[in-house]
Design an enzyme around this catalytic site. Structure first.
Site, short mmCIF file in Angstrom:
data_model
loop_
_atom_site.label_atom_id
_atom_site.label_comp_id
_atom_site.label_asym_id
_atom_site.label_seq_id
_atom_site.Cartn_x
_atom_site.Cartn_y
_atom_site.Cartn_z
N TRP A 322 7.35 75.64 72.14
CA TRP A 322 8.30 75.14 71.14
C TRP A 322 8.33 76.03 69.90
O TRP A 322 9.39 76.24 69.30
CB TRP A 322 7.93 73.71 70.74
CG TRP A 322 8.79 73.14 69.65
CD1 TRP A 322 10.03 72.59 69.76
CD2 TRP A 322 8.47 73.08 68.24
NE1 TRP A 322 10.49 72.17 68.53
CE2 TRP A 322 9.55 72.46 67.58
CE3 TRP A 322 7.37 73.47 67.49
CZ2 TRP A 322 9.57 72.24 66.21
CZ3 TRP A 322 7.37 73.25 66.12
CH2 TRP A 322 8.47 72.65 65.49
N HIS A 323 7.18 76.57 69.52
CA HIS A 323 7.12 77.33 68.28
C HIS A 323 7.86 78.66 68.34
O HIS A 323 8.29 79.16 67.29
CB HIS A 323 5.65 77.57 67.88
CG HIS A 323 5.06 76.46 67.10
ND1 HIS A 323 4.41 75.40 67.68
CD2 HIS A 323 5.02 76.22 65.77
CE1 HIS A 323 3.99 74.56 66.74
NE2 HIS A 323 4.35 75.03 65.57
N GLY A 324 8.01 79.24 69.51
CA GLY A 324 8.74 80.50 69.53
C GLY A 324 8.81 81.15 70.88
O GLY A 324 8.03 80.86 71.78
#
Length: 484
Positions: A322-324
């Site tokens: 989700w973060h990147g």
């Protein structure tokens, strides 16, 4: 528009707050319409083009939540819930991970498929999760009546749309419709201004200063020393904390002025004495979201130790993804997942270890993994760690120290009569600001928990923080989590 801008701080927020309570006196719906209009303006900044994906997402979700309530058959209700959730996740994956997937396919198969080079919609990671939360809340009958205006405000609400905190829809909508909260509350105004002021200071004076030092390190890798990277690692640890917690403080403070309470997002995370303790304190609203919508549906800790470990690992793998769109984030999530399992397995033994030792170990792990989080590639992270571990040069670069010599340091030096130390000690300002960062992070109680503690010294400090930040406000610097 961003919180750390003149237009938001000096015009947008005060005007919206005043008009909101004035319109509430006439009719509650008028206050809501103002919130919706203000939020849309805040998000688009008068550029409708950037809101296309959000508008499509809103339309799809409102259609299906209405269908969920109309369906009597439980199976149809479930399908009505799954379909928009899949669409929301698909939109997020398409915009955020298309080029990442194409790049890896090209590398693996030796192809040259062109990249899509999509522009990532603002706040897509956050408003996607809020959309999912709303749909599931309707399906679970936590929300039993659909009000389109309430729904739109919940998703678009300007204090939280871009970076959270994530808030449960039923809690938000209940506050939005509470008639008691439609009248101005001067205590909330004072508490909100205080919290916003401290958050603005965190961002502009702390996070942005550390950001310049971190950028210098990554831009001058070949000329940096081992000591430089030990310091830069610490600088990024504080940059990302002051950046995101500062944003959260401003978000909560802005919302509180409107009598809507957003949840705590940070609780002094660098005081943590274990990795599990750290994740109870860092980005709390995201952790709660993953717990409610991924960990518990997977079975949580109800199906024995092995499934508990597997479910924990899945949550952190999803968090990393989700973060990147980079293997660094995936590895970051994998390592944290394994560390969380390790903490669960050896929890009883860890409790017997001297607490300062636990803190040092936890803080060191967090630092090393933030370095991975910031690096452009796993190879770059490994190279930095090698440079640190070889420890071939214990000097720090003058250029790194010069980053911390700010325009206001001359004024401080003259007022406090510390020219002898400032000019005579190499890296004086760098170490002073670093020491100050440790002090803020480790000594006082969290700003959110101290929200209602108001005294003359606190208000005085908040006034200094706000004035200092506004005077030094220049171009809008981007928040770290805007990239996620």
């Amino acid at each position: 528009m961003q919180f750390n801008s003149y237009i938001f701080t000096l015009y947008f927020l005060p005007i919206v707050t005043i008009l909101y309570f004035l319109l509430n006196k006439a009719r509650i719906e008028m206050g809501k319409i103002l919130l919706l209009a203000a939020s849309f303006i805040f998000y688009t900044n008068f550029d409708i083009e950037i809101s296309k994906v959000l508008i499509i997402s809103l339309a799809v979700n409102i259609l299906f939540v209405k269908l969920i309530l109309k369906f009597i058959n439980p199976r149809l209700q479930k399908i009505g819930m799954i379909f928009p959730v899949v669409i929301n996740i698909s939109l997020l994956l398409y915009f955020k991970y298309s080029d990442f997937a194409i790049t890896n396919i090209n590398n693996f198969l030796g192809k040259e498929y062109p990249l899509k080079e999509l522009i990532l919609p603002l706040g897509i990671s956050f408003f996607t999760f809020q959309q999912i939360a709303y749909v599931i809340s309707v399906y679970r009958k936590e929300i039993q009546k659909i009000n389109v205006l309430d729904y739109l405000i919940y998703i678009l609400y300007f204090p939280k749309i871009l970076m959270g905190p994530l808030v449960e829809p039923d809690d938000f909508i209940e506050q939005l419709n509470n008639p008691v909260l439609k009248k101005i509350d001067w205590n909330n105004i004072i508490w909100g201004i205080k919290l916003f002021s401290f958050g603005l200071f965190k961002k502009l004076m702390m996070a942005d200063t550390f950001a310049m030092a971190v950028s210098w390190g990554y831009e001058n890798f070949d000329s940096t020393t081992s000591m430089d990277w030990i310091l830069i690692m610490l600088f990024y640890t504080f940059q990302i904390y002051f950046d995101f917690s500062g944003y959260s403080d401003m978000a909560v403070g802005s919302s509180l002025m409107l009598n809507i309470t957003l949840p705590i997002n940070f609780d002094s995370p660098y005081k943590a004495v274990s990795v599990r303790d750290f994740w109870k304190r860092w980005h709390i609203s995201l952790t709660k979201f993953f717990t409610k919508y991924i960990y518990i549906p997977l079975g949580g800790s109800r199906k024995g130790k092995i499934f508990t470990y597997v479910n924990t690992f899945i949550v952190f793998l999803v968090s990393g993804i989700w973060h990147g769109a980079n293997w660094t984030f995936i590895l970051w999530g994998v390592i944290y997942g394994l560390l969380m399992i390790f903490d669960r397995v050896f929890e009883k033994y860890e409790e017997k270890i001297f607490q300062p030792v636990c803190w040092i170990g936890t803080f060191s792990i967090v630092n090393v993994l933030w370095l991975l989080f910031r690096s452009d590639s796993i190879a770059q992270w490994v190279s930095i760690l090698k440079k640190i571990l070889l420890f071939q040069n214990t000097n720090f670069s003058d250029k790194l120290a010069e980053v911390f010599v700010l325009p206001e340091t001359t004024f401080i030096k003259d007022v406090l009569h510390i020219a002898k130390y400032a000019d005579g000690i190499r890296g004086f300002w760098m170490f002073l600001i670093l020491f100050f960062a440790f002090g803020i992070s480790l000594i006082p109680e969290n700003n959110y928990r101290n929200l209602k503690k108001v005294s003359f010294p606190v208000i005085f400090l908040a006034g200094i923080a706000f004035t200092w930040a506004v005077i030094c406000m220049g171009g809008e610097s981007v928040f770290v989590y805007f990239n996620f």
